[in-house]
Scaffold this active site. Structure first.
Site, PDB file in Angstrom:
ATOM      1  CG  HIS A 227      47.158  40.685  35.788  1.00  0.00           C
ATOM      2  ND1 HIS A 227      48.440  40.756  35.373  1.00  0.00           N
ATOM      3  CD2 HIS A 227      46.994  39.435  35.668  1.00  0.00           C
ATOM      4  CE1 HIS A 227      48.974  39.808  34.946  1.00  0.00           C
ATOM      5  NE2 HIS A 227      48.286  38.860  34.996  1.00  0.00           N
TER       6      HIS A 227
ATOM      7  CG  ASP B 229      41.900  32.714  36.504  1.00  0.00           C
ATOM      8  OD1 ASP B 229      41.797  31.725  35.398  1.00  0.00           O
ATOM      9  OD2 ASP B 229      43.030  32.746  37.038  1.00  0.00           O
TER      10      ASP B 229
HETATM   11  N1  ACO Z   1      40.163  43.493  45.239  1.00  0.00           N
HETATM   12  C1  ACO Z   1      40.234  44.651  46.081  1.00  0.00           C
HETATM   13  N2  ACO Z   1      41.144  45.525  46.223  1.00  0.00           N
HETATM   14  C2  ACO Z   1      42.330  44.837  45.519  1.00  0.00           C
HETATM   15  C3  ACO Z   1      42.224  43.658  44.357  1.00  0.00           C
HETATM   16  C4  ACO Z   1      41.126  42.840  44.640  1.00  0.00           C
HETATM   17  N3  ACO Z   1      41.078  41.932  43.856  1.00  0.00           N
HETATM   18  N4  ACO Z   1      43.521  43.622  43.963  1.00  0.00           N
HETATM   19  C5  ACO Z   1      44.222  44.425  44.458  1.00  0.00           C
HETATM   20  N5  ACO Z   1      43.498  45.330  45.245  1.00  0.00           N
HETATM   21  C6  ACO Z   1      44.000  46.761  45.846  1.00  0.00           C
HETATM   22  C7  ACO Z   1      45.154  46.291  46.951  1.00  0.00           C
HETATM   23  O1  ACO Z   1      44.132  46.271  48.361  1.00  0.00           O
HETATM   24  C8  ACO Z   1      46.113  47.440  46.941  1.00  0.00           C
HETATM   25  O2  ACO Z   1      45.345  48.485  47.589  1.00  0.00           O
HETATM   26  P1  ACO Z   1      46.301  49.830  48.265  1.00  0.00           P
HETATM   27  O3  ACO Z   1      47.353  50.128  47.076  1.00  0.00           O
HETATM   28  O4  ACO Z   1      45.181  50.879  48.545  1.00  0.00           O
HETATM   29  O5  ACO Z   1      46.849  49.187  49.635  1.00  0.00           O
HETATM   30  C9  ACO Z   1      46.282  47.663  45.565  1.00  0.00           C
HETATM   31  O6  ACO Z   1      44.958  47.043  45.032  1.00  0.00           O
HETATM   32  C10 ACO Z   1      47.470  47.069  44.680  1.00  0.00           C
HETATM   33  O7  ACO Z   1      47.258  45.520  45.101  1.00  0.00           O
HETATM   34  P2  ACO Z   1      48.291  44.578  45.220  1.00  0.00           P
HETATM   35  O8  ACO Z   1      48.065  43.271  45.951  1.00  0.00           O
HETATM   36  O9  ACO Z   1      49.557  45.388  45.921  1.00  0.00           O
HETATM   37  O10 ACO Z   1      49.010  44.670  43.953  1.00  0.00           O
HETATM   38  P3  ACO Z   1      49.747  43.285  43.037  1.00  0.00           P
HETATM   39  O11 ACO Z   1      50.042  43.622  41.863  1.00  0.00           O
HETATM   40  O12 ACO Z   1      50.681  42.734  44.039  1.00  0.00           O
HETATM   41  O13 ACO Z   1      48.646  41.826  43.028  1.00  0.00           O
HETATM   42  C11 ACO Z   1      46.781  40.313  42.272  1.00  0.00           C
HETATM   43  C12 ACO Z   1      47.965  41.444  41.717  1.00  0.00           C
HETATM   44  C13 ACO Z   1      47.737  39.543  43.348  1.00  0.00           C
HETATM   45  C14 ACO Z   1      46.338  39.605  41.221  1.00  0.00           C
HETATM   46  C15 ACO Z   1      45.833  41.062  43.151  1.00  0.00           C
HETATM   47  O14 ACO Z   1      45.107  42.285  42.333  1.00  0.00           O
HETATM   48  C16 ACO Z   1      44.825  40.099  43.735  1.00  0.00           C
HETATM   49  O15 ACO Z   1      44.968  39.586  44.720  1.00  0.00           O
HETATM   50  N6  ACO Z   1      43.547  39.798  42.932  1.00  0.00           N
HETATM   51  C17 ACO Z   1      42.762  38.853  43.249  1.00  0.00           C
HETATM   52  C18 ACO Z   1      43.240  37.335  43.139  1.00  0.00           C
HETATM   53  C19 ACO Z   1      43.345  37.034  41.411  1.00  0.00           C
HETATM   54  O16 ACO Z   1      42.311  37.520  40.649  1.00  0.00           O
HETATM   55  N7  ACO Z   1      44.439  36.720  41.195  1.00  0.00           N
HETATM   56  C20 ACO Z   1      44.418  36.319  39.625  1.00  0.00           C
HETATM   57  C21 ACO Z   1      45.606  36.753  39.135  1.00  0.00           C
HETATM   58  S1  ACO Z   1      45.459  36.316  37.130  1.00  0.00           S
HETATM   59  C22 ACO Z   1      46.488  34.831  37.333  1.00  0.00           C
HETATM   60  O17 ACO Z   1      47.463  34.867  38.187  1.00  0.00           O
HETATM   61  C23 ACO Z   1      46.054  34.268  36.227  1.00  0.00           C
END
Ligand code: ACO
Length: 431
Positions: free
Chosen positions: A307, A365
């Site tokens: 998140h 979620d």
């Molecule tokens: N699985 C594996 N790796 C992940 C995940 C994941 N679910 N989420 C983040 N990471 C990693 C990224 O690869 C990144 O790694 P790095 O720094 O080594 O390159 C790091 O964690 C940071 O990730 P970002 O995408 O830069 O973080 P951001 O804050 O932009 O994204 C998000 C947050 C979009 C929720 C992300 O965690 C994600 O895509 N999660 C899966 C989708 C999801 O569950 N979304 C629902 C969110 S809750 C809602 O909207 C109600």
């Protein structure tokens, strides 16, 4: 006492003092609105990683401590003791309603649930297999073509009527989207049922057979609506605010919010989680998928994990996990193996160094889809459920923004990387 400020030192050594603004709780914020005027430079923050885009008094989140409060009330207390419509009232009007105010609000919402009869024709124009979120974006946007009498955004009463209409009609529109997809006739709302039970009936009754919502299911759904009702300046709420900042009507703005919510990185994640769990299929495959999620060359992510704001725990996920247990114990339709798989995945991920160091925890979620499935809500309706609930937050933010005399059109700037000026080349001279 001198006001606190941050000092910005420019490459030529000159300094600029930026005033620090303090909210009631949460991090201090320094005001960069004068930076361009005084330095000729923009600030760069794509994705709003460190930018407060507005003032707001609706929802507070502390991502480090796992705190979520609506108008100051902890989400845990609201989940335990409140109802979705009471929470919607709280978000809109800042205070919890008295018993009388709540009854009146429930009456008003209950009496705005029907949609204009000709709006129903709209659904026939969509392909039978249209995704219900696609239908929602179109139908909600079209409301502005039907409710001309409440479109003056500068009139507080008009804004309030539009807010009531949106909250009231969203379940009806959602149920119609589902019925259209299923090829079944639309079911009209019933005013004697509460908000959630009414929605479930519009989804599952047919003209040939009544539907009595299971009280455990109706309570679980109401609770999910409470948990999804607002989340401060998330992508879809910011979309609603940006659309509304130009003076666009509320129906168009909420339609924009629905479009943003649909993305798998946001509200679409609940659908993506179940797809992922179905794909994993069995506990024996969990390690393989965890390895894929950690592999940077693989686009696969563990859906329902991570998140932007919560870096230790999403308080909504904790509440939902508990509800999952209740639903699974009390409902025969519940898919226990799926829940067991989710628990195993969570257990392994939470012990894994990658997930620990990246501060990745289950979000709201991760478990909501398991509950929706137990309630017989089809997967392509999961994000629609989210949209029904979040409408309360969207309209509260829209009303807060329009009611703020300082609000201005949202108009970000950019770091331009394209070609500098070049002369037009006539077609016959191009190589
Ligand atoms: N699985 C594996 N790796 C992940 C995940 C994941 N679910 N989420 C983040 N990471 C990693 C990224 O690869 C990144 O790694 P790095 O720094 O080594 O390159 C790091 O964690 C940071 O990730 P970002 O995408 O830069 O973080 P951001 O804050 O932009 O994204 C998000 C947050 C979009 C929720 C992300 O965690 C994600 O895509 N999660 C899966 C989708 C999801 O569950 N979304 C629902 C969110 S809750 C809602 O909207 C109600």
């Amino acid at each position: 006492m001198e006001k606190e400020h941050v000092t910005l030192t420019q490459p030529d050594g000159t300094t600029l003092e930026l005033p620090i603004l303090e909210g009631s709780v949460g991090p201090k914020t320094f005001d960069v609105t004068s930076v361009y005027k005084k330095t000729g430079m923009f600030t760069f923050d794509p994705g709003f990683m460190a930018t407060a885009s507005c003032r707001s008094a609706i929802t507070f989140i502390d991502g480090e401590k796992g705190i979520l409060r609506y108008r100051g009330y902890p989400i845990e207390q609201l989940a335990e003791q409140s109802s979705f419509l009471e929470v919607a009232y709280l978000l809109l009007y800042s205070e919890l309603p008295s018993a009388e105010q709540l009854t009146e609000f429930e009456y008003i919402i209950g009496h705005h649930t029907m949609i204009n009869e000709s709006l129903q024709m709209f659904y026939r124009g969509f392909r039978y297999d249209a995704h219900p979120m696609a239908t929602m974006v179109g139908v909600v946007g079209s409301l502005s073509a039907f409710y001309h009498d409440s479109l003056d955004i500068h009139d507080a009463r008009h804004r309030e009527i539009s807010a009531h209409r949106l909250i009231a009609k969203m379940p009806t529109i959602a149920a119609c989207s589902y019925k259209r997809h299923k090829g079944e006739p639309f079911i009209y709302p019933r005013n004697d049922l509460n908000y959630t039970a009414n929605f479930m009936r519009m989804m599952f009754a047919t003209p040939c057979e009544e539907f009595e919502p299971d009280p455990v299911a109706a309570k679980a759904l109401d609770l999910l609506f409470i948990l999804h009702a607002d989340h401060e300046q998330n992508a879809s709420t910011s979309t609603v605010r940006i659309a509304g900042s130009s003076g666009a009507n509320p129906f168009a703005c909420i339609s924009a919010g629905i479009a943003s919510l649909w993305g798998p990185a946001h509200g679409g994640a609940n659908e993506a989680v179940l797809n992922m769990l179905d794909e994993i299929g069995d506990v024996s495959n969990v390690d393989k998928y965890i390895a894929r999620a950690k592999d940077k060359s693989d686009p696969f992510r563990l859906m329902g994990f991570g998140h932007r704001v919560y870096k230790n725990n999403d308080p909504r996920a904790t509440i939902i996990r508990k509800v999952c247990y209740d639903v699974l114990e009390n409902m025969p339709t519940a898919d226990s193996p799926l829940f067991e798989l989710a628990l195993k995945l969570e257990e392994i991920a939470l012990k894994d160094e990658y997930f620990i160091s990246h501060k990745l925890y289950p979000n709201v979620d991760f478990y909501s889809g398991i509950i929706y499935r137990a309630l017989n809500i089809p997967m392509n309706m999961f994000t629609v459920m989210f949209a029904i609930a979040r409408t309360a937050g969207w309209v509260a933010h829209w009303m807060e923004m329009i009611g703020d005399p300082d609000h201005r059109i949202a108009r970000p700037r950019q770091l331009y990387l394209g070609a500098a000026e070049r002369a037009y080349v006539p077609l016959d001279k191009r190589g």
